[in-house]
Design a protein around this motif. Structure first.
Motif, PDB file in Angstrom:
ATOM      1  N   ASN A 179       0.824  -1.207   0.000  1.00 27.48           N
ATOM      2  CA  ASN A 179       0.000   0.000   0.000  1.00 27.48           C
ATOM      3  C   ASN A 179       0.861   1.261   0.000  1.00 27.48           C
ATOM      4  OD1 ASN A 179      -2.778   1.042   0.162  1.00 27.48           O
ATOM      5  ND2 ASN A 179      -2.090   1.927   2.097  1.00 27.48           N
ATOM      6  N   PHE A 180       1.961   1.213   0.728  1.00 31.27           N
ATOM      7  CA  PHE A 180       2.881   2.353   0.751  1.00 31.27           C
ATOM      8  C   PHE A 180       3.445   2.618  -0.640  1.00 31.27           C
ATOM      9  CE2 PHE A 180       7.256   3.915   1.159  1.00 31.27           C
ATOM     10  CZ  PHE A 180       7.033   5.131   1.790  1.00 31.27           C
ATOM     11  N   ASP A 181       3.858   1.550  -1.323  1.00 26.29           N
ATOM     12  CA  ASP A 181       4.367   1.724  -2.683  1.00 26.29           C
ATOM     13  C   ASP A 181       3.287   2.269  -3.609  1.00 26.29           C
ATOM     14  OD1 ASP A 181       7.102   0.997  -2.598  1.00 26.29           O
ATOM     15  OD2 ASP A 181       6.566  -1.107  -2.423  1.00 26.29           O
ATOM     16  N   ASN A 182       2.074   1.774  -3.464  1.00 25.04           N
ATOM     17  CA  ASN A 182       0.979   2.277  -4.297  1.00 25.04           C
ATOM     18  C   ASN A 182       0.707   3.749  -4.027  1.00 25.04           C
ATOM     19  OD1 ASN A 182       0.666  -0.265  -5.396  1.00 25.04           O
ATOM     20  ND2 ASN A 182      -1.023  -0.854  -4.031  1.00 25.04           N
ATOM     21  N   GLY A 196       9.723  -1.793  -2.533  1.00 26.78           N
ATOM     22  CA  GLY A 196       9.880  -3.191  -2.154  1.00 26.78           C
ATOM     23  C   GLY A 196       9.047  -4.140  -2.984  1.00 26.78           C
ATOM     24  N   GLU A 197       8.401  -3.661  -4.043  1.00 28.94           N
ATOM     25  CA  GLU A 197       7.497  -4.500  -4.834  1.00 28.94           C
ATOM     26  C   GLU A 197       8.243  -5.688  -5.444  1.00 28.94           C
ATOM     27  OE1 GLU A 197       4.837  -0.930  -6.655  1.00 28.94           O
ATOM     28  OE2 GLU A 197       6.994  -0.775  -6.340  1.00 28.94           O
ATOM     29  N   ASN A 232       9.935   1.449   2.642  1.00 30.50           N
ATOM     30  CA  ASN A 232       8.857   0.596   3.162  1.00 30.50           C
ATOM     31  C   ASN A 232       9.146   0.199   4.600  1.00 30.50           C
ATOM     32  OD1 ASN A 232       9.464   0.184   0.200  1.00 30.50           O
ATOM     33  ND2 ASN A 232       7.433  -0.741   0.257  1.00 30.50           N
ATOM     34  N   LEU A 233      10.380  -0.225   4.852  1.00 28.29           N
ATOM     35  CA  LEU A 233      10.759  -0.630   6.203  1.00 28.29           C
ATOM     36  C   LEU A 233      10.636   0.540   7.171  1.00 28.29           C
ATOM     37  CD1 LEU A 233      12.020  -2.603   8.253  1.00 28.29           C
ATOM     38  CD2 LEU A 233      14.269  -1.877   7.422  1.00 28.29           C
TER      39      LEU A 233
END
Length: 922
Positions: A179-182, A196-197, A232-233
Motif C-alpha cells: 500500500n505504501f508503494d501504491n 519493495g514491490e 517501506n521498512l
C-alpha cells in the motif's frame, strides 16, 4: 558379497559389522572408469543380513545426498525462466540400488517419529525437508555439531505451523508495504523510490527478527541496508514519520535549520527507534547507506562492536568475547553481495580478534538481476551467496512467494546465530517489479524475465488470498487494513507542508558534543610534567616475569626511560605514547588498528609487546594504574583497507569518547579504501550530521622507495577538503589535514581530537624517516600545560629585515632544506613550515610574514611532483589570502608519484633542496 571401502565404513559405524567380518581377502578390480579400487570379500555372514545392511547403508547415502545436493533442485525461484526444475543425479534413489517399496529404518537417520518406512515415504519426507520452497546449504560446515543441528532443524520445519495471529500480522505487514508503494506511485509518479514491490516478504523477515531479538533480551539491533525496500521498512516497521519523508520528497531539508549540512537523497534515510513486542522491546538502528553498494556493512560491524564495548560484558582490551545484547544484521543485493569485494573482506574480519562481533544475520534480497544485468552474467558461481562458504557459513534459500517459509527461514537463521554466534545467510529469492527503479524499462535487457513478472500477481495479494481460503482473513478486513493505512498516509502528506524536522543529532552518548563553529579556536592540549614522566615510565613497564626482546630492551625500554627522565629528545613513538596514555588516564578509550600496528610498520611503536618465551601479549598502557577502566585496544588487522577502515568509521560515529586511529601500512594503501573516504569520512557530517573524530595515519615521504609507498597522495585529501581559498577558515570544515613535523605537534593533534567539544576527522600525513631522525625531537616543555598545536612553525633565528627570501614547506622536507641551507652558508632565507593544510592557516601565515618586511621571493618547496602534493592547494589560498605571489620548487609533473631508478631519485632529491637557494628564483 563385495563391499566398497566406503560402504564397509558406513556399515561398521552403524551396525557393528566389524565384529562379524572374518577371513577378509583384499584384492583390486576395475570399475567402469577403468580405475582400480580396493574391495573386500566377506565370508561367514548370512546373505540376507548383508543385503539388509547394504540396503540400509545405501539409504543413508541417499539421505546424505539430499542434505548436500537437494538445494540444487529446490523450488525457491518464484520467477524461474526454466520450464522445469533441473534434475539432480545425486537424488535418484536408483543410483543407490534402492527400490521405492524397500523398507528402511528411519531411526537415528531421519528426524521423524516413525521407526521405519518405505523408501518412497522417506523420499517424500526428504523432499519436504530439503527440496521444497525452502532449502539450505550446510553440508560443508566444518563442525559436525553444526551439521547435525542444522539437519535436525531443517527436518523439523515441515512440522512448524504458524498460528492465525502470526499469519494475520504477516499479511498485514505485506499489505502495508504494498500500500505504501501504491501511495507513493500515485502521489509522486515521477519519484525514484526503489520500492519493495516483488520483495515484500522481506518485511516478514524484519518483523520476525526484531520480535525474536526482543524475546531473547537483545537490547539493540544494528542494521545495515541498501536502498531497495528501505522506505517501506522505515514507514511500516521503524516508526519513521511519513510526513518527514514526504517533506523530503517535496525538496525540504530533513535537518533542523540550526545545523549546517548538505543532506542526502531520499533512499538513504535512517531511523533509530524502540520497538515493542508485548512486554519486551528492542532498539533498532538503521544506518545511513551511501550509494556505494555494501560499504555500509563494515560500518555496521564497527558500530555494533562499539555498542558491545559500551555494554561492557566482554574483555575488549584483550579481545575476549562479545556482547550478547547487540545484534548485527546486514541486507544485501544479489549482484552486490558477490560483486563487491568489501563483503569478502568483512567475512574475513568476522572471526578475527578485535573485530569479531558474534556473528551477523545476512539477508540477501535476490532480485535476480544487477541493475540491468541478468544473474547468469553477474557471477561465476551457482549462487550469489557462495562467498559464505569461505568461512563455512550456512545459507538458507527460500522462495519469496511463500512468506510463511520466509518466517521459518528467519527463525532458523536467528536460532543458529544465537546458538553458535556465527554468520548465516538467508537467500530470499524474489524479483523487482519495475526494474532498477520505477522509471526504468527492464524489458530492454530482460524481456523474458519481465514477461513472467508482469503476468503474475503480487506476493501480498497471493498471500491474502491464501489466508482468505483458510478462513483467517476476510475481504472487508483486508480493505480496512489498506484504507486505514491510506488515510493515515494522506494525513501525513498534508502535514508535510508544515513539517519541522525533529532535532535528533548529538543525543545520548553524544550529549555535550556539537557542530564546530565558524571561528577558529585554540585548545590547551598540554599536560603536567609529572604526568608525562609517569606515563612515559608506565608505557614500557612489563611484569617481572616477562621476557622482552633484547633489542627492544635496549632501543625501546631503556632508551625511553632515559628520555622521559631527562624530558628531552622525545621521539615520535614516545610522544604518541604520552598522548595515548594521558587520554586513557583522563577517561577516554583508544583503539588503533591497521596492519602490524602493534609494533608499527617501521618497528617504532611497540605498544604491544610479545613475551619471547611464551608468546603472550602485553600492552603496558593498559596497566597505568590498578583501577584503570579505560583501555588501549591494539587491533592488528587483516590485510584489508576498505573493510577495516569502514569498520573503524562505524566505531568512531558511535561514541565520541573513543579515539579511533587507523594507520595505513604505507600512505598510499589508503586508496584501497577510497570509497570510505569519499562517501563517509569526508562527507558524513555534511550528509548525515554524523560527526566523528577518527584519526588516519598515512606514512609519507620520498626516500627512494619507488612509485608506490612514497606518497600518501595528499592532493586527493586536499581536493576533498572544503577549506576556503577566499576567506579565513574556521573550525567547521569537513576534515583536518595536517603534516606535523615534530613529535610535540603529533602529541597535540592526538589530544586535541578528544579535548575539544566537537569531532572532526583528522588525516595525518605521517613521517617515515622522521621517526628516528635526531634533529626531529621535542622536549617536555613543548607538551606542557599552556601549549597547543601550531598550524605554522616559524624560525626565530631567521627573522627581521635581513631575510629576503622565504621558503614555505611541510613535513620532512623542512629538515632537508635546513640541512642544505646550513651546508651552503645561506643567511638571508627563512623556512616556514605549514603544519595544517585544512583548515588553511591564513591568520598564522599573516602573522609570520609580518616579521619579514624585505621579502622579495616566496617559494613553495615540496618533494612531490608539481601535479601532486600540496602545491595546487596552497597556491590560490596563499596568493588570495596573504596577497603575495608564490613560486614552485619541486619535482616536475609526473604520471607516477616517484621514480624507481636510484640514480634519478638521488639527483632529484639534490635538485629540489638546492634550487630554491639560487637567486634565479627571485
Amino acid at each position: 558379497m563385495y563391499l566398497t571401502a566406503c560402504e564397509k565404513c558406513i556399515l561398521k559405524s552403524y551396525y557393528g559389522l566389524g565384529k562379524t567380518i572374518r577371513n577378509v581377502r583384499k584384492y583390486h578390480s576395475e570399475n567402469s572408469f577403468g580405475f582400480k579400487r580396493k574391495v573386500e570379500k566377506v565370508y561367514n555372514v548370512p546373505e540376507e543380513v548383508l543385503n539388509s545392511r547394504k540396503e540400509q547403508s545405501n539409504f543413508y547415502r541417499l539421505v546424505s545426498a539430499y542434505k548436500e545436493h537437494a538445494h540444487k533442485s529446490a523450488d525457491v525461484n518464484p520467477v524461474s525462466l526454466a520450464k522445469s526444475l533441473s534434475a539432480v543425479p545425486e537424488l535418484d534413489f536408483k543410483r543407490y540400488g534402492l527400490n521405492e517399496c524397500d523398507i528402511v529404518k528411519f531411526e537415528n537417520i531421519l528426524n521423524t517419529t516413525k521407526a521405519e518406512g518405505t523408501v518412497a515415504e522417506a523420499i517424500d519426507f526428504l523432499n519436504e525437508s530439503y527440496n521444497g520452497h525452502i532449502s539450505a546449504e550446510f553440508a560443508y560446515l566444518e563442525s559436525e555439531e553444526e551439521r547435525e543441528w542444522f539437519s535436525r532443524k531443517m527436518e523439523e520445519l515441515q512440522y512448524v505451523e504458524l498460528d492465525s495471529e502470526t499469519k494475520v500480522k504477516l499479511a498485514t505487514n505485506l499489505l502495508l508495504s504494498q500500500n505504501f508503494d501504491n501511495f507513493l506511485a500515485k502521489k509522486f509518479p515521477g519519484l525514484k523510490r526503489y520500492g519493495g514491490e516483488g520483495a515484500e516478504s522481506m518485511m516478514g523477515f524484519f518483523h520476525e527478527t526484531f520480535r525474536l531479538a526482543a524475546l531473547d533480551d537483545i537490547e539493540q539491533v544494528v542494521l545495515g541496508m541498501p536502498h531497495r525496500g528501505r522506505l517501506n521498512l522505515l514507514t511500516c516497521l521503524l516508526n519513521f514519520p511519513p510526513a518527514r519523508m514526504f517533506s523530503k520528497i517535496k525538496g525540504n531539508s530533513d535537518f533542523p535549520a540550526k545545523y549546517q549540512g548538505s543532506g542526502d537523497v531520499l533512499s538513504h534515510l535512517i531511523s533509530s527507534t524502540d520497538l515493542q513486542f508485548g512486554e519486551k522491546s528492542v532498539h533498532v538502528s538503521l544506518l545511513y547507506c551511501p550509494s556505494h553498494l555494501e560499504i555500509v556493512n563494515p560500518m555496521s560491524m564497527g558500530k555494533t562492536r562499539a555498542k558491545q564495548m559500551m555494554a561492557k560484558d566482554g574483555d575488549y582490551g584483550n579481545c575476549s568475547g562479545w556482547s550478547d545484547k547487540i545484534l548485527n544484521i546486514q541486507v544485501h543485493g544479489d549482484a552486490a553481495v558477490n560483486g563487491q569485494g568489501v563483503n569478502q573482506e568483512c567475512l574475513t574480519l568476522s572471526r578475527t580478534p578485535h573485530f569479531e562481533i558474534g556473528g551477523t544475520i545476512h539477508l540477501v534480497v535476490n532480485n535476480q538481476v544487477g541493475f540491468t544485468t541478468p544473474s547468469e552474467r553477474g557471477r561465476s558461481s551457482r549462487y550469489c551467496t557462495d562467498l559464505a562458504k569461505m568461512i563455512s557459513a550456512p545459507v538458507i534459500h527460500v522462495n519469496g512467494d511463500y512468506p510463511e517459509h520466509v518466517l521459518k527461514a528467519t527463525k532458523l537463521a536467528f536460532e543458529y546465530q544465537r546458538k553458535f554466534r556465527k554468520e548465516i545467510y538467508i537467500d530470499l529469492n524474489c524479483y523487482r517489479k519495475w526494474g532498477h527503479n520505477e522509471l526504468d524499462d527492464p524489458t530492454f535487457t530482460n524481456p523474458s524475465l519481465y514477461s513472467i513478472i508482469k503476468s503474475r500477481g503480487t506476493v501480498p495479494d497471493m498471500y491474502f488470498n491464501k489466508l482468505k481460503e483458510e478462513g483467517i482473513l476476510k475481504e472487508e478486513e483486508r480493505n480496512k487494513i489498506v484504507d486505514e493505512n491510506w488515510n493515515w498516509l494522506e494525513q501525513h502528506l498534508k502535514a508535510s507542508d508544515n513539517y519541522e524536522p525533529e532535532d535528533l543529532a548529538y543525543k545520548k552518548q553524544w550529549e555535550g558534543i556539537t557542530q564546530a563553529e565558524e571561528s577558529i579556536t585554540t585548545w590547551d592540549t598540554g599536560i603536567d610534567f609529572d604526568l608525562m614522566t609517569f606515563i612515559g615510565e608506565k608505557s614500557v613497564k612489563t611484569p617481572e616475569i616477562f621476557e622482552i626482546h633484547p633489542t627492544l630492551l635496549r632501543t625501546h625500554v631503556k632508551s625511553r626511560l632515559s628520555k622521559v627522565a631527562d624530558g628531552t629528545n622525545i621521539d615520535w613513538s614516545t610522544a604518541e605514547a604520552l598522548a595515548l596514555g594521558s587520554l586513557l588516564f583522563e577517561g577516554y578509550n583508544v583503539r588503533i588498528s591497521g596492519q602490524d600496528v602493534g609494533r608499527g610498520t617501521f618497528s617504532h611503536r611497540h605498544v604491544m609487546l610479545v613475551d619471547q618465551s611464551t608468546n603472550n601479549l602485553y600492552i603496558p598502557l593498559n596497566n597505568i594504574h590498578p583501577n584503570q577502566n579505560t583501555f588501549l585496544e591494539v587491533a592488528n588487522s587483516i590485510l584489508s583497507e576498505e573493510a577495516v577502515l569502514g569498520y573503524e568509521y562505524g566505531m568512531s560515529v558511535e561514541n565520541p569518547n573513543n579515539l579511533i586511529i587507523w594507520e595505513a601500512q604505507f600512505g598510499d594503501f589508503f586508496n584501497g579504501a577510497q570509497i570510505v573516504f569519499d562517501a563517509c569520512i569526508s562527507a558524513g557530517e555534511a550528509k548525515w550530521l554524523w560527526s566523528n573524530g577518527i584519526v588516519i595515519l598515512l606514512p609519507h615521504g620520498y626516500d627512494g622507495a619507488g612509485p608506490e609507498h612514497s606518497s600518501c597522495r595528499m592532493e586527493r585529501f586536499l581536493q576533498m577538503s572544503d577549506s576556503k581559498f577566499d576567506k579565513v577558515d574556521g573550525d567547521n570544515i569537513n576534515m583536518q589535514i595536517c603534516q606535523p613535523s615534530n613529535p610535540a605537534q603529533y602529541f597535540h593533534l592526538l589530544r586535541r581530537q578528544m579535548v575539544r567539544n566537537f569531532r572532526k576527522p583528522l588525516v595525518i600525513i605521517a613521517p617515515k624517516t622522521l621517526l628516528r631522525l635526531s634533529a626531529c625531537t621535542s622536549i617536555f616543555a613543548d607538551m606542557a600545560h599552556g601549549t597547543s598545536f601550531k598550524p605554522v612553525i616559524g624560525e626565530k633565528q631567521y627573522e627581521g629585515p635581513s631575510i629576503t627570501s622565504i621558503l614555505l614547506t611541510s613535513g620532512k622536507h623542512y629538515y632537508s632544506l635546513a640541512e642544505k641551507r646550513h651546508a651552503m652558508g645561506i643567511k638571508d632565507t627563512a623556512i616556514l613550515r605549514i603544519e595544517s593544510f585544512s583548515p588553511f592557516p591564513t591568520l598564522e601565515l599573516r602573522h609570520e610574514f609580518s616579521k619579514y618586511p624585505n621579502v622579495k621571493s616566496v617559494i613553495w618547496c615540496q618533494e612531490e611532483p608539481q601535479n601532486m602534493g600540496a602545491w595546487s592547494f596552497v597556491k590560490p589560498r596563499f596568493e588570495n589570502m596573504i596577497g603575495k605571489k608564490i613560486k614552485y620548487c619541486g619535482r616536475k609533473t609526473s604520471a607516477a608519484p616517484a621514480v624507481g631508478v636510484g640514480k634519478i631519485h638521488r639527483q632529484e632529491a639534490e635538485d629540489i633542496v638546492t634550487k630554491p637557494f639560487f637567486k634565479d628564483f627571485y
